[in-house]
Design a protein around this motif. Structure first.
Motif: not given
Length: 284
Positions: A211-226
């Motif tokens: 995701x790029x926000x305010x000129x910076x790119x970040x890697x976001x990770x979402x995890x579901x434990x089922x």
């Protein structure tokens, strides 16, 4: 403000709790996860063959979302950012209402939401921490805290602030709907390693997205434990990277949750607080 991921939106609803609007009577414009240790919370994407070996990662997530949506009640604990301040939440929810506690760095409070109306009661430190940065004079802050001392702030259903923000709903249905947005979140679902949450074996499903926000790119990770034993409820939701990180743990599925409104003579209506809590004009 960055788009809400399902986990961030879930926290928005949970943090109905803190927020109320200490000054205006509405939910805050932005809430995100508090910092969580990435090494402890973000499993590597190494596949695990069992259980659910006959399902794709997306199908495993679907099973977890469907089971959680069908729950009559559950408990949710975790860490959030409220008005830029870390808070610990412990909230129990049924299909219509919720009740729980909020601990800030300074102060603590209780929250109830029933019939769409939200009630918040905190100690003096809780309110003082929440009101910090709201451009209130010391006299205004002291007066408001004095009036709220030992009483519940009542925020009626549908009440908004000057920007149209409403208090978020806090119940099983709304939380499950937020978690369901995992299915449409950007990134490909992959299988993570099996694990254990609250002594129950779980399968993990992970999505990574840049995701790029305010000129910076970040890697976001979402995890579901089922849960891979018993009903396949979602037992943990984790978010790392990007503008906010943290986790929520779900437990006590099906346990009775009764929420009652405080006595009327122990409440203060948020609308009656607006005038006395209007921000002081900025110096010219």
């Amino acid at each position: 403000m960055a788009p809400h991921t399902p986990l961030r939106t879930t926290t928005l609803r949970a943090a109905t709790v803190v927020c109320a609007v200490l000054v205006s009577g509405a939910a805050p414009a932005a809430l995100a996860y508090a910092q969580a240790p990435a090494a402890a919370e973000a499993p590597s994407p190494t596949p695990s063959p069992r259980p659910y070996s006959n399902l794709t990662p997306a199908q495993i997530a679907d099973k977890g979302i469907a089971a959680t949506k069908s729950a009559t009640s559950f408990r949710m604990t975790g860490h959030v950012m409220a008005h830029g301040r870390p808070a610990d939440i412990d909230v129990s929810l049924n299909q219509n209402d919720c009740a729980g506690t909020v601990k800030l760095r300074n102060g603590s409070g209780e929250v109830r939401q029933t019939g769409g109306t939200t009630y918040i009661k905190g100690d003096d430190a809780f309110w003082r921490t929440g009101m910090a940065g709201q451009r209130l004079s010391q006299e205004q802050m002291n007066s408001a805290i004095s009036r709220l001392h030992g009483r519940w702030l009542k925020i009626p259903a549908g009440m908004t602030d000057g920007h149209g923000m409403k208090m978020e709903q806090c119940n099983v249905t709304s939380i499950a709907a937020d978690l369901a947005k995992f299915k449409t979140e950007h990134g490909q679902a992959v299988r993570g390693p099996d694990g254990v949450v609250n002594n129950t074996p779980v399968a993990t499903v992970i999505k990574r997205n840049s995701v790029t926000a305010r000129g910076r790119t970040h890697e976001e990770t979402s995890t579901l434990s089922i849960a891979s034993k018993g009903t396949p409820y979602i037992l943990k939701a984790v978010r790392t990277g990007g503008t906010g990180t943290g986790s929520l743990v779900f437990s006590d599925f099906g346990k009775t949750v009764k929420v009652t409104a405080p006595p009327a003579d122990q409440t203060v209506d948020a609308s009656s607080m607006k005038m006395m809590m209007s921000p002081s004009p900025s110096p010219s």
